[in-house]
Design a protein around this motif. Structure first.
Motif, PDB file in Angstrom:
ATOM      1  N   ARG A  77      36.249  -8.586  20.852  1.00 44.42           N
ATOM      2  CA  ARG A  77      34.954  -9.076  20.381  1.00 44.42           C
ATOM      3  C   ARG A  77      33.874  -8.014  20.570  1.00 44.42           C
ATOM      4  NH1 ARG A  77      30.146 -11.999  21.972  1.00 44.42           N
ATOM      5  NH2 ARG A  77      30.556 -11.520  24.151  1.00 44.42           N
ATOM      6  N   ARG A  78      33.821  -7.429  21.734  1.00 45.08           N
ATOM      7  CA  ARG A  78      32.794  -6.440  22.037  1.00 45.08           C
ATOM      8  C   ARG A  78      32.913  -5.217  21.119  1.00 45.08           C
ATOM      9  NH1 ARG A  78      32.295  -2.009  24.415  1.00 45.08           N
ATOM     10  NH2 ARG A  78      34.395  -1.878  25.227  1.00 45.08           N
ATOM     11  N   VAL A  79      34.110  -4.666  21.017  1.00 43.11           N
ATOM     12  CA  VAL A  79      34.343  -3.463  20.217  1.00 43.11           C
ATOM     13  C   VAL A  79      34.086  -3.736  18.733  1.00 43.11           C
ATOM     14  CG1 VAL A  79      36.154  -1.876  19.403  1.00 43.11           C
ATOM     15  CG2 VAL A  79      35.912  -2.374  21.850  1.00 43.11           C
ATOM     16  N   ASN A  80      34.605  -4.842  18.247  1.00 43.19           N
ATOM     17  CA  ASN A  80      34.492  -5.116  16.817  1.00 43.19           C
ATOM     18  C   ASN A  80      33.103  -5.609  16.423  1.00 43.19           C
ATOM     19  OD1 ASN A  80      37.178  -4.558  15.387  1.00 43.19           O
ATOM     20  ND2 ASN A  80      37.721  -5.474  17.359  1.00 43.19           N
ATOM     21  N   ASN A  81      32.437  -6.344  17.292  1.00 43.91           N
ATOM     22  CA  ASN A  81      31.045  -6.698  16.997  1.00 43.91           C
ATOM     23  C   ASN A  81      30.196  -5.435  16.885  1.00 43.91           C
ATOM     24  OD1 ASN A  81      31.643  -9.417  17.009  1.00 43.91           O
ATOM     25  ND2 ASN A  81      30.403  -9.910  18.796  1.00 43.91           N
ATOM     26  N   ALA A  82      30.439  -4.473  17.762  1.00 38.56           N
ATOM     27  CA  ALA A  82      29.691  -3.215  17.701  1.00 38.56           C
ATOM     28  C   ALA A  82      30.005  -2.468  16.406  1.00 38.56           C
ATOM     29  CB  ALA A  82      30.027  -2.344  18.915  1.00 38.56           C
ATOM     30  N   TRP A  83      31.261  -2.506  15.983  1.00 44.56           N
ATOM     31  CA  TRP A  83      31.640  -1.858  14.721  1.00 44.56           C
ATOM     32  C   TRP A  83      30.918  -2.522  13.556  1.00 44.56           C
ATOM     33  CZ3 TRP A  83      33.883  -3.294  10.144  1.00 44.56           C
ATOM     34  CH2 TRP A  83      34.288  -2.248   9.300  1.00 44.56           C
ATOM     35  N   TYR A  84      30.925  -3.864  13.509  1.00 40.34           N
ATOM     36  CA  TYR A  84      30.227  -4.569  12.429  1.00 40.34           C
ATOM     37  C   TYR A  84      28.725  -4.301  12.473  1.00 40.34           C
ATOM     38  CZ  TYR A  84      34.173  -7.204  10.576  1.00 40.34           C
ATOM     39  OH  TYR A  84      35.344  -7.556   9.963  1.00 40.34           O
ATOM     40  N   ASP A  85      28.153  -4.274  13.664  1.00 41.76           N
ATOM     41  CA  ASP A  85      26.719  -3.987  13.784  1.00 41.76           C
ATOM     42  C   ASP A  85      26.390  -2.610  13.198  1.00 41.76           C
ATOM     43  OD1 ASP A  85      26.244  -6.441  14.964  1.00 41.76           O
ATOM     44  OD2 ASP A  85      26.141  -5.638  17.012  1.00 41.76           O
ATOM     45  N   ALA A  86      27.293  -1.657  13.384  1.00 43.66           N
ATOM     46  CA  ALA A  86      27.081  -0.314  12.849  1.00 43.66           C
ATOM     47  C   ALA A  86      27.383  -0.240  11.349  1.00 43.66           C
ATOM     48  CB  ALA A  86      27.944   0.695  13.604  1.00 43.66           C
ATOM     49  N   ALA A  87      28.299  -1.088  10.868  1.00 46.03           N
ATOM     50  CA  ALA A  87      28.754  -1.009   9.478  1.00 46.03           C
ATOM     51  C   ALA A  87      27.848  -1.738   8.491  1.00 46.03           C
ATOM     52  CB  ALA A  87      30.180  -1.562   9.371  1.00 46.03           C
ATOM     53  N   TYR A  88      27.114  -2.727   8.952  1.00 45.94           N
ATOM     54  CA  TYR A  88      26.258  -3.447   8.013  1.00 45.94           C
ATOM     55  C   TYR A  88      25.001  -3.955   8.693  1.00 45.94           C
ATOM     56  CZ  TYR A  88      27.645  -8.207   9.500  1.00 45.94           C
ATOM     57  OH  TYR A  88      27.846  -9.365  10.199  1.00 45.94           O
ATOM     58  N   THR A  89      24.016  -4.238   7.876  1.00 48.10           N
ATOM     59  CA  THR A  89      22.703  -4.676   8.340  1.00 48.10           C
ATOM     60  C   THR A  89      22.727  -6.137   8.738  1.00 48.10           C
ATOM     61  OG1 THR A  89      21.679  -3.107   6.847  1.00 48.10           O
ATOM     62  CG2 THR A  89      20.278  -4.895   7.646  1.00 48.10           C
ATOM     63  N   ASP A  90      22.108  -6.451   9.871  1.00 54.41           N
ATOM     64  CA  ASP A  90      21.858  -7.827  10.251  1.00 54.41           C
ATOM     65  C   ASP A  90      20.651  -8.272   9.427  1.00 54.41           C
ATOM     66  OD1 ASP A  90      20.868 -10.189  11.371  1.00 54.41           O
ATOM     67  OD2 ASP A  90      21.131  -9.509  13.433  1.00 54.41           O
ATOM     68  N   PRO A  91      20.827  -9.221   8.518  1.00 53.94           N
ATOM     69  CA  PRO A  91      19.717  -9.626   7.649  1.00 53.94           C
ATOM     70  C   PRO A  91      18.447 -10.024   8.397  1.00 53.94           C
ATOM     71  CG  PRO A  91      21.749 -10.578   6.875  1.00 53.94           C
ATOM     72  CD  PRO A  91      22.049  -9.958   8.209  1.00 53.94           C
ATOM     73  N   SER A  92      18.593 -10.560   9.597  1.00 50.35           N
ATOM     74  CA  SER A  92      17.411 -10.993  10.346  1.00 50.35           C
ATOM     75  C   SER A  92      16.578  -9.815  10.846  1.00 50.35           C
ATOM     76  CB  SER A  92      17.795 -11.916  11.500  1.00 50.35           C
ATOM     77  OG  SER A  92      18.581 -11.241  12.441  1.00 50.35           O
ATOM     78  N   THR A  93      17.141  -8.601  10.824  1.00 48.93           N
ATOM     79  CA  THR A  93      16.343  -7.427  11.195  1.00 48.93           C
ATOM     80  C   THR A  93      15.494  -6.936  10.021  1.00 48.93           C
ATOM     81  OG1 THR A  93      18.071  -5.813  10.647  1.00 48.93           O
ATOM     82  CG2 THR A  93      18.049  -6.691  12.914  1.00 48.93           C
ATOM     83  N   VAL A  94      15.829  -7.372   8.822  1.00 49.72           N
ATOM     84  CA  VAL A  94      15.073  -7.027   7.623  1.00 49.72           C
ATOM     85  C   VAL A  94      14.023  -8.101   7.341  1.00 49.72           C
ATOM     86  CG1 VAL A  94      15.228  -6.614   5.125  1.00 49.72           C
ATOM     87  CG2 VAL A  94      17.014  -5.756   6.667  1.00 49.72           C
ATOM     88  N   ASP A  95      14.437  -9.355   7.526  1.00 48.09           N
ATOM     89  CA  ASP A  95      13.556 -10.500   7.279  1.00 48.09           C
ATOM     90  C   ASP A  95      13.795 -11.510   8.400  1.00 48.09           C
ATOM     91  OD1 ASP A  95      12.257 -12.816   6.470  1.00 48.09           O
ATOM     92  OD2 ASP A  95      13.187 -12.893   4.494  1.00 48.09           O
ATOM     93  N   ALA A  96      12.833 -11.625   9.299  1.00 44.14           N
ATOM     94  CA  ALA A  96      12.985 -12.503  10.468  1.00 44.14           C
ATOM     95  C   ALA A  96      13.124 -13.973  10.087  1.00 44.14           C
ATOM     96  CB  ALA A  96      11.800 -12.320  11.417  1.00 44.14           C
ATOM     97  N   THR A  97      12.743 -14.342   8.873  1.00 40.23           N
ATOM     98  CA  THR A  97      12.814 -15.754   8.468  1.00 40.23           C
ATOM     99  C   THR A  97      14.103 -16.120   7.747  1.00 40.23           C
ATOM    100  OG1 THR A  97      11.769 -15.419   6.305  1.00 40.23           O
ATOM    101  CG2 THR A  97      10.296 -15.799   8.201  1.00 40.23           C
ATOM    102  N   VAL A  98      14.984 -15.137   7.534  1.00 40.54           N
ATOM    103  CA  VAL A  98      16.161 -15.393   6.715  1.00 40.54           C
ATOM    104  C   VAL A  98      17.006 -16.562   7.244  1.00 40.54           C
ATOM    105  CG1 VAL A  98      17.794 -13.744   7.724  1.00 40.54           C
ATOM    106  CG2 VAL A  98      17.896 -14.239   5.304  1.00 40.54           C
ATOM    107  N   TYR A  99      17.126 -16.693   8.547  1.00 42.57           N
ATOM    108  CA  TYR A  99      17.901 -17.805   9.125  1.00 42.57           C
ATOM    109  C   TYR A  99      17.017 -18.885   9.734  1.00 42.57           C
ATOM    110  CZ  TYR A  99      22.040 -14.852   8.553  1.00 42.57           C
ATOM    111  OH  TYR A  99      23.050 -14.077   8.035  1.00 42.57           O
ATOM    112  N   ASP A 100      15.731 -18.831   9.500  1.00 42.97           N
ATOM    113  CA  ASP A 100      14.792 -19.829  10.024  1.00 42.97           C
ATOM    114  C   ASP A 100      15.052 -21.164   9.322  1.00 42.97           C
ATOM    115  OD1 ASP A 100      12.549 -21.537  10.394  1.00 42.97           O
ATOM    116  OD2 ASP A 100      11.242 -19.813  10.735  1.00 42.97           O
ATOM    117  N   PRO A 101      15.444 -22.198  10.075  1.00 40.01           N
ATOM    118  CA  PRO A 101      15.799 -23.469   9.432  1.00 40.01           C
ATOM    119  C   PRO A 101      14.636 -24.139   8.706  1.00 40.01           C
ATOM    120  CG  PRO A 101      15.844 -23.682  11.828  1.00 40.01           C
ATOM    121  CD  PRO A 101      15.630 -22.233  11.515  1.00 40.01           C
ATOM    122  N   ALA A 102      13.413 -23.843   9.091  1.00 40.65           N
ATOM    123  CA  ALA A 102      12.257 -24.422   8.400  1.00 40.65           C
ATOM    124  C   ALA A 102      12.020 -23.734   7.055  1.00 40.65           C
ATOM    125  CB  ALA A 102      11.012 -24.320   9.274  1.00 40.65           C
TER     126      ALA A 102
END
Length: 128
Positions: free
Chosen positions: A43-68
């Motif tokens: 989990r640790r190794v592969n989460n780090a790989w995914y974090d490096a391989a693609y953008t977390d949408p919430s770092t681009v738009d903080a409201t993307v996962y906002d339920p409201a």
């Protein structure tokens, strides 16, 4: 040509009515201390790989996962993101070992797109 998006998610909705994705499900097991040392290392190794391989949408738009703002928003892989699919089996094996059922979902129209990049979309699912 229709693009078929792919998502791996829980069979049952959570307490908020959302179907958790494969990464969230494994991360929940990790936070709960339920993983073996080998699984936690994966989990640790592969989460780090995914974090490096693609953008977390919430770092681009903080409201993307906002339920409201975007109720039920969920990420889907684009089919062209084959390099991101290569490590999914390890996550699925961890979930199976813990009795967590998941399914692969495919759709050409999973919902209203609220974020998009080269490997993924985040959508608010269609009502109904």
């Amino acid at each position: 040509m229709m693009i078929e998006y792919v998502r791996y998610q829980s069979l049952a909705p959570d307490e908020h009515g959302r179907f958790k994705g494969v990464f969230g499900l494994v991360n929940n097991l990790g936070r709960a201390g339920a993983l073996t040392a080998e699984q936690e290392e994966f989990r640790r190794v592969n989460n780090a790989w995914y974090d490096a391989a693609y953008t977390d949408p919430s770092t681009v738009d903080a409201t993307v996962y906002d339920p409201a703002v975007n109720p039920g928003a969920a990420a889907w892989f684009k089919p062209s993101a084959t390099h991101l699919f290569e490590r999914i089996d390890g996550y699925l094996e961890i979930l199976a070992a813990h009795g967590v059922a998941v399914r692969q979902v495919r759709s050409v129209d999973p919902g209203r797109v609220v974020y998009e990049d080269d490997v993924q979309i985040v959508v608010v699912p269609h009502a109904g």
